[in-house]
Design a protein around this motif. Sequence first.
Motif, PDB file in Angstrom:
ATOM      1  N   MET A 254      42.316 -22.595  22.580  1.00  0.00           N
ATOM      2  CA  MET A 254      41.434 -22.718  23.732  1.00  0.00           C
ATOM      3  C   MET A 254      40.029 -22.228  23.383  1.00  0.00           C
ATOM      4  SD  MET A 254      44.175 -21.124  26.427  1.00  0.00           S
ATOM      5  CE  MET A 254      45.919 -21.527  26.184  1.00  0.00           C
ATOM      6  N   VAL A 255      39.026 -22.878  23.981  1.00  0.00           N
ATOM      7  CA  VAL A 255      37.644 -22.472  23.720  1.00  0.00           C
ATOM      8  C   VAL A 255      36.936 -22.168  25.040  1.00  0.00           C
ATOM      9  CG1 VAL A 255      37.509 -23.808  21.598  1.00  0.00           C
ATOM     10  CG2 VAL A 255      36.774 -24.852  23.742  1.00  0.00           C
ATOM     11  N   LEU A 256      35.911 -21.357  24.949  1.00  0.00           N
ATOM     12  CA  LEU A 256      35.146 -20.943  26.114  1.00  0.00           C
ATOM     13  C   LEU A 256      34.561 -22.151  26.839  1.00  0.00           C
ATOM     14  CD1 LEU A 256      34.028 -18.413  27.630  1.00  0.00           C
ATOM     15  CD2 LEU A 256      31.988 -18.619  26.171  1.00  0.00           C
ATOM     16  N   ASN A 257      34.645 -22.145  28.173  1.00  0.00           N
ATOM     17  CA  ASN A 257      34.086 -23.175  29.061  1.00  0.00           C
ATOM     18  C   ASN A 257      34.825 -24.508  28.990  1.00  0.00           C
ATOM     19  OD1 ASN A 257      32.189 -21.279  29.858  1.00  0.00           O
ATOM     20  ND2 ASN A 257      30.636 -22.016  28.410  1.00  0.00           N
ATOM     21  N   GLN A 258      36.040 -24.474  28.494  1.00  0.00           N
ATOM     22  CA  GLN A 258      36.886 -25.660  28.441  1.00  0.00           C
ATOM     23  C   GLN A 258      37.700 -25.773  29.727  1.00  0.00           C
ATOM     24  OE1 GLN A 258      39.927 -25.432  25.394  1.00  0.00           O
ATOM     25  NE2 GLN A 258      40.061 -27.653  25.217  1.00  0.00           N
ATOM     26  N   THR A 259      37.915 -27.001  30.185  1.00  0.00           N
ATOM     27  CA  THR A 259      38.758 -27.220  31.368  1.00  0.00           C
ATOM     28  C   THR A 259      39.929 -28.128  31.010  1.00  0.00           C
ATOM     29  OG1 THR A 259      37.270 -29.019  32.081  1.00  0.00           O
ATOM     30  CG2 THR A 259      36.971 -26.863  33.115  1.00  0.00           C
ATOM     31  N   PHE A 260      41.106 -27.765  31.537  1.00  0.00           N
ATOM     32  CA  PHE A 260      42.299 -28.583  31.333  1.00  0.00           C
ATOM     33  C   PHE A 260      43.319 -28.235  32.411  1.00  0.00           C
ATOM     34  CE2 PHE A 260      42.611 -24.842  28.555  1.00  0.00           C
ATOM     35  CZ  PHE A 260      43.849 -24.311  28.876  1.00  0.00           C
ATOM     36  N   THR A 261      44.345 -29.067  32.510  1.00  0.00           N
ATOM     37  CA  THR A 261      45.408 -28.816  33.483  1.00  0.00           C
ATOM     38  C   THR A 261      46.651 -28.279  32.787  1.00  0.00           C
ATOM     39  OG1 THR A 261      46.548 -30.966  33.374  1.00  0.00           O
ATOM     40  CG2 THR A 261      44.610 -30.805  34.818  1.00  0.00           C
ATOM     41  N   ILE A 262      47.416 -27.516  33.538  1.00  0.00           N
ATOM     42  CA  ILE A 262      48.782 -27.148  33.174  1.00  0.00           C
ATOM     43  C   ILE A 262      49.636 -27.603  34.345  1.00  0.00           C
ATOM     44  CG2 ILE A 262      50.354 -25.300  32.502  1.00  0.00           C
ATOM     45  CD1 ILE A 262      47.908 -23.620  31.753  1.00  0.00           C
ATOM     46  N   GLU A 263      50.725 -28.351  34.083  1.00  0.00           N
ATOM     47  CA  GLU A 263      51.472 -28.960  35.186  1.00  0.00           C
ATOM     48  C   GLU A 263      52.965 -29.088  34.869  1.00  0.00           C
ATOM     49  OE1 GLU A 263      50.291 -33.298  35.433  1.00  0.00           O
ATOM     50  OE2 GLU A 263      48.560 -32.527  34.326  1.00  0.00           O
ATOM     51  N   PRO A 264      53.667 -27.967  34.746  1.00  0.00           N
ATOM     52  CA  PRO A 264      55.084 -28.020  34.372  1.00  0.00           C
ATOM     53  C   PRO A 264      55.935 -28.738  35.402  1.00  0.00           C
ATOM     54  CG  PRO A 264      54.487 -25.839  35.165  1.00  0.00           C
ATOM     55  CD  PRO A 264      53.211 -26.595  35.007  1.00  0.00           C
ATOM     56  N   MET A 265      56.915 -29.483  34.882  1.00  0.00           N
ATOM     57  CA  MET A 265      57.919 -30.155  35.705  1.00  0.00           C
ATOM     58  C   MET A 265      59.286 -29.631  35.291  1.00  0.00           C
ATOM     59  SD  MET A 265      56.048 -33.773  35.218  1.00  0.00           S
ATOM     60  CE  MET A 265      54.785 -33.013  34.172  1.00  0.00           C
ATOM     61  N   LEU A 266      59.981 -28.961  36.194  1.00  0.00           N
ATOM     62  CA  LEU A 266      61.301 -28.413  35.899  1.00  0.00           C
ATOM     63  C   LEU A 266      62.363 -29.175  36.681  1.00  0.00           C
ATOM     64  CD1 LEU A 266      60.715 -24.538  35.926  1.00  0.00           C
ATOM     65  CD2 LEU A 266      60.183 -26.211  34.147  1.00  0.00           C
ATOM     66  N   THR A 267      63.572 -29.216  36.117  1.00  0.00           N
ATOM     67  CA  THR A 267      64.675 -29.914  36.764  1.00  0.00           C
ATOM     68  C   THR A 267      65.898 -29.017  36.844  1.00  0.00           C
ATOM     69  OG1 THR A 267      65.582 -30.818  34.707  1.00  0.00           O
ATOM     70  CG2 THR A 267      63.866 -32.110  35.805  1.00  0.00           C
ATOM     71  N   ILE A 268      66.740 -29.301  37.833  1.00  0.00           N
ATOM     72  CA  ILE A 268      68.013 -28.593  37.942  1.00  0.00           C
ATOM     73  C   ILE A 268      69.022 -29.145  36.941  1.00  0.00           C
ATOM     74  CG2 ILE A 268      70.032 -28.341  39.456  1.00  0.00           C
ATOM     75  CD1 ILE A 268      68.148 -27.858  41.761  1.00  0.00           C
ATOM     76  N   GLY A 269      68.935 -30.456  36.685  1.00  0.00           N
ATOM     77  CA  GLY A 269      69.886 -31.109  35.783  1.00  0.00           C
ATOM     78  C   GLY A 269      69.207 -31.749  34.594  1.00  0.00           C
ATOM     79  N   SER A 270      69.412 -33.047  34.434  1.00  0.00           N
ATOM     80  CA  SER A 270      68.908 -33.775  33.273  1.00  0.00           C
ATOM     81  C   SER A 270      67.383 -33.777  33.225  1.00  0.00           C
ATOM     82  CB  SER A 270      69.411 -35.225  33.299  1.00  0.00           C
ATOM     83  OG  SER A 270      68.819 -35.975  32.261  1.00  0.00           O
ATOM     84  N   ILE A 271      66.843 -33.661  32.003  1.00  0.00           N
ATOM     85  CA  ILE A 271      65.395 -33.770  31.819  1.00  0.00           C
ATOM     86  C   ILE A 271      65.002 -35.184  31.385  1.00  0.00           C
ATOM     87  CG2 ILE A 271      65.114 -31.331  31.241  1.00  0.00           C
ATOM     88  CD1 ILE A 271      64.870 -32.201  28.287  1.00  0.00           C
ATOM     89  N   ASN A 272      65.992 -36.065  31.267  1.00  0.00           N
ATOM     90  CA  ASN A 272      65.704 -37.417  30.806  1.00  0.00           C
ATOM     91  C   ASN A 272      65.109 -38.259  31.930  1.00  0.00           C
ATOM     92  OD1 ASN A 272      66.776 -36.864  28.251  1.00  0.00           O
ATOM     93  ND2 ASN A 272      68.850 -37.339  28.947  1.00  0.00           N
ATOM     94  N   PRO A 273      63.990 -38.927  31.678  1.00  0.00           N
ATOM     95  CA  PRO A 273      63.334 -39.702  32.722  1.00  0.00           C
ATOM     96  C   PRO A 273      63.820 -41.146  32.783  1.00  0.00           C
ATOM     97  CG  PRO A 273      61.937 -39.633  30.788  1.00  0.00           C
ATOM     98  CD  PRO A 273      63.189 -38.867  30.438  1.00  0.00           C
ATOM     99  N   VAL A 274      63.850 -41.668  33.992  1.00  0.00           N
ATOM    100  CA  VAL A 274      64.145 -43.085  34.222  1.00  0.00           C
ATOM    101  C   VAL A 274      62.969 -43.665  34.989  1.00  0.00           C
ATOM    102  CG1 VAL A 274      65.661 -44.728  35.401  1.00  0.00           C
ATOM    103  CG2 VAL A 274      66.643 -42.736  34.245  1.00  0.00           C
TER     104      VAL A 274
END
Length: 312
Positions: A254-274
């Motif tokens: 990371m560098v000073l004055n940088q902007t970005f998102t953090i956006e975790p997606m958690l699941t109860i079961g499978s992490i596989n997407p359809v």
Amino acid sequence: MQLSRTFSGLTNILFNRRNNLDEVPDGKRKCLRPGKLSPRRPVPNHIKRPPYVKTRMAPGIASGPEVHDLKGIEHMRASGRLAAQVLNYAGTLVKPGITTDEIDEAVHQMIIDNGAYPSPLGYGGFPKSVCTSVNECICHGIPDSRPLEDGDIINIDVTVYLNGYHGDTSATFFCGDVSEKARNLVKVTKESLDKAISICAPGVEFKKIGKTIHDHADKFGYGVVRQFVGHGVGRVFHADPVVLHFRNNDGGRMVLNQTFTIEPMLTIGSINPVMWDDDWTVVTEDGSLSAQFEHTILITEDGAEILTQCEA
């Protein structure tokens, strides 16, 4: 796993298409099905559009990080503040019986009333102004005619384009009487984002974000979705860096004055997407619940400033 630089950071795996589940494993709710879409909502001509709206550019991640001067930082604070206010308002609308299309209509109107453009509208063909992801929908749910039901959880993902800068944020809300199982998933997902933000500062390796989130999810037995990522955001919607939410060995600091998102997606079961046939809506393979939270942050000398947070 190699992350593709196209389609908003999806991996270059081939997704399974729409699943044929009728009920989720616990049998207490039906799986999501597509509803009807309303016509595309207009945006007044005087409101500045992002370049991709006019050129119909394919979604992707632009090369180079978003690092700002003082003027740019103020613009990012303004777009982040508006995105937070819109998200907060959208959350107040969540109740049994309201459709996700009605939420989209309200979000769209608030954004244009404030002289901004709803960033998702027209991005890679996305037809609406906000993403609404209900229950097993991991992300990119398209608002439609389905009414929310008592016990649903819904992630609302808001991005606004104000004065040439994007502010991007999301949160998962409860609809009516939500089960303890769902509430705990949402709580832990929010905690994982907060913990990840707390370790951010100039010089910190990006891979520490993924480790922090993954470690926290593991404590509760939740899965971490890998195919969708955080990203640089600012003058462009999606830019470097690609921010992974799971343990990884990617480089970059990371560098000073940088902007970005953090956006975790958690699941109860499978992490596989359809992926559904609309090429946007992504659900869990087994129909299990998924939750997500997102902030746009600015790297400062003291750590990280959350730009998409409503002032108390």
